[in-house]
Motif scaffolding. Sequence first.
Motif, PDB file in Angstrom:
ATOM      1  N   GLN A 118       0.750  -1.380   0.024  1.00 38.31           N
ATOM      2  CA  GLN A 118      -0.034  -0.175  -0.026  1.00 38.31           C
ATOM      3  C   GLN A 118       0.802   1.023  -0.007  1.00 38.31           C
ATOM      4  N   PHE A 119       1.842   1.245   0.623  1.00 42.05           N
ATOM      5  CA  PHE A 119       2.847   2.542   0.952  1.00 42.05           C
ATOM      6  C   PHE A 119       3.859   2.859  -0.160  1.00 42.05           C
ATOM      7  N   CYS A 120       3.709   1.543  -1.164  1.00 43.42           N
ATOM      8  CA  CYS A 120       4.847   1.818  -2.182  1.00 43.42           C
ATOM      9  C   CYS A 120       4.510   2.437  -3.686  1.00 43.42           C
ATOM     10  N   ALA A 121       5.398   3.079  -3.891  1.00 44.38           N
ATOM     11  CA  ALA A 121       5.068   3.911  -5.463  1.00 44.38           C
ATOM     12  C   ALA A 121       5.290   3.264  -6.527  1.00 44.38           C
ATOM     13  N   LEU A 156      19.563  -4.686  -3.527  1.00 45.00           N
ATOM     14  CA  LEU A 156      18.478  -4.864  -4.224  1.00 45.00           C
ATOM     15  C   LEU A 156      17.115  -4.344  -3.590  1.00 45.00           C
ATOM     16  N   MET A 157      16.852  -2.987  -3.751  1.00 46.74           N
ATOM     17  CA  MET A 157      15.945  -2.756  -2.774  1.00 46.74           C
ATOM     18  C   MET A 157      15.203  -1.172  -3.732  1.00 46.74           C
ATOM     19  N   GLY A 158      15.619  -1.245  -5.137  1.00 44.54           N
ATOM     20  CA  GLY A 158      14.946  -0.187  -5.917  1.00 44.54           C
ATOM     21  C   GLY A 158      13.579  -0.918  -6.309  1.00 44.54           C
ATOM     22  N   ILE A 159      13.216  -0.394  -7.849  1.00 48.36           N
ATOM     23  CA  ILE A 159      11.825  -0.847  -8.046  1.00 48.36           C
ATOM     24  C   ILE A 159      11.921  -2.361  -8.368  1.00 48.36           C
ATOM     25  N   GLY A 160      10.812  -3.183  -7.804  1.00 49.79           N
ATOM     26  CA  GLY A 160      10.236  -4.683  -8.182  1.00 49.79           C
ATOM     27  C   GLY A 160      10.737  -5.424  -7.026  1.00 49.79           C
ATOM     28  N   GLU A 161      10.163  -6.767  -6.976  1.00 47.41           N
ATOM     29  CA  GLU A 161      10.441  -7.652  -5.764  1.00 47.41           C
ATOM     30  C   GLU A 161      11.406  -8.724  -6.506  1.00 47.41           C
ATOM     31  N   PRO A 162      12.791  -8.836  -6.044  1.00 47.91           N
ATOM     32  CA  PRO A 162      13.565  -9.532  -6.427  1.00 47.91           C
ATOM     33  C   PRO A 162      13.361 -11.009  -6.602  1.00 47.91           C
ATOM     34  N   MET A 163      12.527 -11.514  -5.557  1.00 45.71           N
ATOM     35  CA  MET A 163      12.204 -13.036  -5.342  1.00 45.71           C
ATOM     36  C   MET A 163      11.188 -13.259  -6.290  1.00 45.71           C
ATOM     37  N   VAL A 191      19.901  -8.573  -0.581  1.00 45.03           N
ATOM     38  CA  VAL A 191      18.606  -8.575  -1.288  1.00 45.03           C
ATOM     39  C   VAL A 191      17.444  -8.575  -0.464  1.00 45.03           C
ATOM     40  N   SER A 192      16.455  -7.477  -0.815  1.00 47.87           N
ATOM     41  CA  SER A 192      15.370  -7.303   0.252  1.00 47.87           C
ATOM     42  C   SER A 192      13.893  -8.083  -0.486  1.00 47.87           C
ATOM     43  N   THR A 193      13.140  -8.470   0.427  1.00 48.67           N
ATOM     44  CA  THR A 193      12.011  -8.951  -0.300  1.00 48.67           C
ATOM     45  C   THR A 193      10.864  -8.796   0.724  1.00 48.67           C
ATOM     46  N   CYS A 194       9.893  -8.665   0.108  1.00 49.64           N
ATOM     47  CA  CYS A 194       8.494  -8.547   0.776  1.00 49.64           C
ATOM     48  C   CYS A 194       7.908  -9.759   1.552  1.00 49.64           C
ATOM     49  N   GLY A 195       8.452 -10.996   1.185  1.00 52.45           N
ATOM     50  CA  GLY A 195       8.280 -12.245   1.957  1.00 52.45           C
ATOM     51  C   GLY A 195       7.784 -13.167   1.119  1.00 52.45           C
ATOM     52  N   VAL A 214      14.235  -8.310   5.018  1.00 50.68           N
ATOM     53  CA  VAL A 214      12.828  -8.588   4.791  1.00 50.68           C
ATOM     54  C   VAL A 214      12.007  -7.534   5.416  1.00 50.68           C
ATOM     55  N   SER A 215      11.024  -7.196   4.509  1.00 49.67           N
ATOM     56  CA  SER A 215      10.205  -6.072   4.685  1.00 49.67           C
ATOM     57  C   SER A 215       9.330  -6.321   5.414  1.00 49.67           C
ATOM     58  N   LEU A 216       9.034  -6.189   6.740  1.00 48.19           N
ATOM     59  CA  LEU A 216       8.008  -6.905   7.780  1.00 48.19           C
ATOM     60  C   LEU A 216       6.915  -5.885   8.091  1.00 48.19           C
ATOM     61  N   HIS A 217       7.285  -4.691   8.462  1.00 47.62           N
ATOM     62  CA  HIS A 217       6.388  -3.356   8.428  1.00 47.62           C
ATOM     63  C   HIS A 217       5.330  -3.666   9.672  1.00 47.62           C
ATOM     64  N   SER A 218       4.947  -4.957  10.111  1.00 49.71           N
ATOM     65  CA  SER A 218       4.130  -5.317  11.157  1.00 49.71           C
ATOM     66  C   SER A 218       4.213  -6.701  11.550  1.00 49.71           C
ATOM     67  N   MET A 256      15.255  -6.775   9.538  1.00 51.18           N
ATOM     68  CA  MET A 256      14.048  -6.678   9.324  1.00 51.18           C
ATOM     69  C   MET A 256      13.755  -5.200   9.045  1.00 51.18           C
ATOM     70  N   GLU A 257      13.220  -4.813   7.779  1.00 50.83           N
ATOM     71  CA  GLU A 257      12.786  -3.448   7.597  1.00 50.83           C
ATOM     72  C   GLU A 257      11.473  -3.511   8.216  1.00 50.83           C
ATOM     73  N   TYR A 258      11.420  -2.062   8.697  1.00 48.52           N
ATOM     74  CA  TYR A 258      10.208  -1.593   9.344  1.00 48.52           C
ATOM     75  C   TYR A 258       9.702  -0.118   9.028  1.00 48.52           C
ATOM     76  N   PRO A 289      11.526   6.038   8.445  1.00 51.22           N
ATOM     77  CA  PRO A 289      10.380   7.061   8.275  1.00 51.22           C
ATOM     78  C   PRO A 289       9.845   6.662   7.026  1.00 51.22           C
ATOM     79  N   VAL A 290       8.484   6.334   7.060  1.00 53.29           N
ATOM     80  CA  VAL A 290       7.938   6.203   5.815  1.00 53.29           C
ATOM     81  C   VAL A 290       7.890   7.494   4.800  1.00 53.29           C
ATOM     82  N   ASN A 291       8.254   7.127   3.599  1.00 60.67           N
ATOM     83  CA  ASN A 291       8.316   8.038   2.646  1.00 60.67           C
ATOM     84  C   ASN A 291       7.145   8.399   1.988  1.00 60.67           C
ATOM     85  N   PRO A 292       6.475   9.666   2.233  1.00 63.28           N
ATOM     86  CA  PRO A 292       5.070   9.928   1.768  1.00 63.28           C
ATOM     87  C   PRO A 292       4.844   9.810   0.170  1.00 63.28           C
TER      88      PRO A 292
HETATM   89  N1  SAH Z   1      10.218  -5.726  -3.151  1.00 63.43           N
HETATM   90  C1  SAH Z   1      11.370  -5.609  -2.242  1.00 63.43           C
HETATM   91  C2  SAH Z   1      12.312  -4.520  -2.552  1.00 63.43           C
HETATM   92  C3  SAH Z   1      11.992  -3.228  -2.850  1.00 63.43           C
HETATM   93  S1  SAH Z   1      11.418  -2.095  -1.724  1.00 63.43           S
HETATM   94  C4  SAH Z   1      10.914  -5.470  -0.909  1.00 63.43           C
HETATM   95  O1  SAH Z   1       9.832  -5.282  -0.524  1.00 63.43           O
HETATM   96  O2  SAH Z   1      11.550  -5.675   0.196  1.00 63.43           O
HETATM   97  C5  SAH Z   1      12.626  -1.527  -0.969  1.00 63.43           C
HETATM   98  C6  SAH Z   1      12.284  -1.241   0.737  1.00 63.43           C
HETATM   99  O3  SAH Z   1      11.469  -0.179   0.699  1.00 63.43           O
HETATM  100  C7  SAH Z   1      11.352  -2.320   1.168  1.00 63.43           C
HETATM  101  O4  SAH Z   1      11.379  -2.499   2.703  1.00 63.43           O
HETATM  102  C8  SAH Z   1      10.036  -1.209   0.955  1.00 63.43           C
HETATM  103  O5  SAH Z   1       9.095  -1.974   1.903  1.00 63.43           O
HETATM  104  C9  SAH Z   1      10.445  -0.056   1.718  1.00 63.43           C
HETATM  105  N2  SAH Z   1       9.318   1.007   1.017  1.00 63.43           N
HETATM  106  C10 SAH Z   1       8.708   1.168  -0.066  1.00 63.43           C
HETATM  107  N3  SAH Z   1       7.914   2.107  -0.249  1.00 63.43           N
HETATM  108  C11 SAH Z   1       8.234   2.845   0.864  1.00 63.43           C
HETATM  109  C12 SAH Z   1       7.779   4.243   1.530  1.00 63.43           C
HETATM  110  N4  SAH Z   1       7.119   4.885   0.886  1.00 63.43           N
HETATM  111  N5  SAH Z   1       8.615   4.375   2.647  1.00 63.43           N
HETATM  112  C13 SAH Z   1       9.425   3.746   3.051  1.00 63.43           C
HETATM  113  N6  SAH Z   1       9.948   2.519   2.925  1.00 63.43           N
HETATM  114  C14 SAH Z   1       9.195   2.194   1.441  1.00 63.43           C
END
Ligand code: SAH
Length: 356
Positions: A118-121, A156-163, A191-195, A214-218, A256-258, A289-292
Motif C-alpha cells: 500500500q505504501f509503495c510507489a 536490491l531495494m529499488g523498483i520490483g520484488e527481486p524474489m 537482497v530485500s523481499t516483501c516475503g 525482509v520488509s516486515l512492517h507489522s 527486518m525492515e520496518y 521513516p515512511v516516505n510519503p
Molecule cells: N520488493 C522488495 C524490495 C523493494 S522495496 C521489498 O519489498 O523488500 C525496498 C524497501 O523499501 C522495502 O523495505 C519496502 O517495504 C520499502 N518501501 C517501499 N515504499 C516505501 C515508502 N513509501 N516509505 C518507506 N519505505 C518504503
Amino acid sequence: MEQTDILSLSLAELESCMKEMGQPKFRAKQIFSWLHQKQVTSFAEMTSLSLQLREKLQEKFCINRLNIARRLASSIDDTVKYLYELPDGNFVETVLMEYHHGKSLCISTQVGCRMGCQFCASTIAGFVRNLTPAEMLLQIYETQRDAGCRIDSLVLMGIGEPMDNFENVVTFFRLLSHPDGFGMSLRHVTVSTCGLVPRIRELADLHLGVTLSVSLHSPENRRRSEIMPVNRKYPVEELLEACRYYFSETGRRVTMEYAVIEGVNCTRQDAKALADRLAGMQCHVNLIPVNPIAERSFRTLRRSVERFQQELESLGVHATIRRTLGSDIQAACGQLRRDAGKSLENAQENESRNKP
Ligand code: SAH
C-alpha cells in the motif's frame, strides 16, 4: 536474425558459443573480461581479438546500454539518483549512495511490481516485466562510468520484488561475483523481499552468501495483510520461520525492515508484539521513516520513530533508524519512473493532438 544480449551470458554459455563458432575455449574468458572487467561498450574495443572475430561477434550479439533519462544529485550529501531508460523504452531507478565504507548502489530488479504494498510507489501502476541479468549489471556499469567510481556494495531495494524475478536475480549474482568478471563478493550484496517464503528458502539452499533483508512492517497478520497483500499467502509465522531457516543455513543475520507509519504500526502494543515475534532470533530491526507518496496519506513523525526504537531496545530488540540520504531528491522509490511515464504520456497526447 535477433542478436543475443551478450552481457547476460555466463562464462560457460559463452564457451559453448565460441565452440559453435570454431573458436578456442579461452576466447570466452577474454570476451568475458572485456565485458565485465574492462566494461567496454562495443566489440571494436576488444583489441585482443582479431578483426574478423570482432565482426562475427557484432553480427551475432549485442552489447546493450542504458540511457540516463534523468540524473538528480543531492545538494545535501553525495547521493545521486538515476532514471535509466532501458533498451525497450521502459524506465527504472538506481541510487548511488556514499557510506563511510564506500559507494553503495541501490538497483531495480523489475519494471513495476505486482506485490501491491500500500505504501509503495513502485507497485501502483502494476507490473510490466522482469529485468534481465544484463539490465541489472548495466545499472552498475553505467553508474560507475557516469560517476567515475567503483561500486563497493549493492542493495536490491529499488523498483520490483527481486524474489519474483528469482532466476534472473540468481544469474545476475553469479555473473556479478564471477572472479573472471566484475568479481564482487556476494557478502557485499543485500537482497530485500516483501516475503516470498519459498524463494527465501531456495535462496538459503543456494548458499550464495548474500544478506537477506525482509520488509516486515507489522508483526500482526491482520494489519500486515492490509498493507501488504503478500501476507495473505505467506503469513508472519511462515515468513519468520523462513528467516530462521535462512540464518541456520547461511549464518547471516537477517535484517527486518520496518517503515514506521503513523496510526498503522507504531504503538506500544506493536513494539511488544514485534519483540515477542523476534525473541531469540538472530536479526536486527531497521526503522525507516515512511516516505510519503502522492497517492496515499501515510506519514511518519520523527518522534514516533525515536519512541518506537526506544521501546524496542527496552524490550531487548536491537533497532536502528535508517539514515536518510539524499532527502532533497528522495522522491519515494518508484515516483521518478511514474513521473517519467506521465510526462511521456502527456508528450504523446500532445503530439497526437497537434497532428493535423
Ligand atoms: N520488493 C522488495 C524490495 C523493494 S522495496 C521489498 O519489498 O523488500 C525496498 C524497501 O523499501 C522495502 O523495505 C519496502 O517495504 C520499502 N518501501 C517501499 N515504499 C516505501 C515508502 N513509501 N516509505 C518507506 N519505505 C518504503
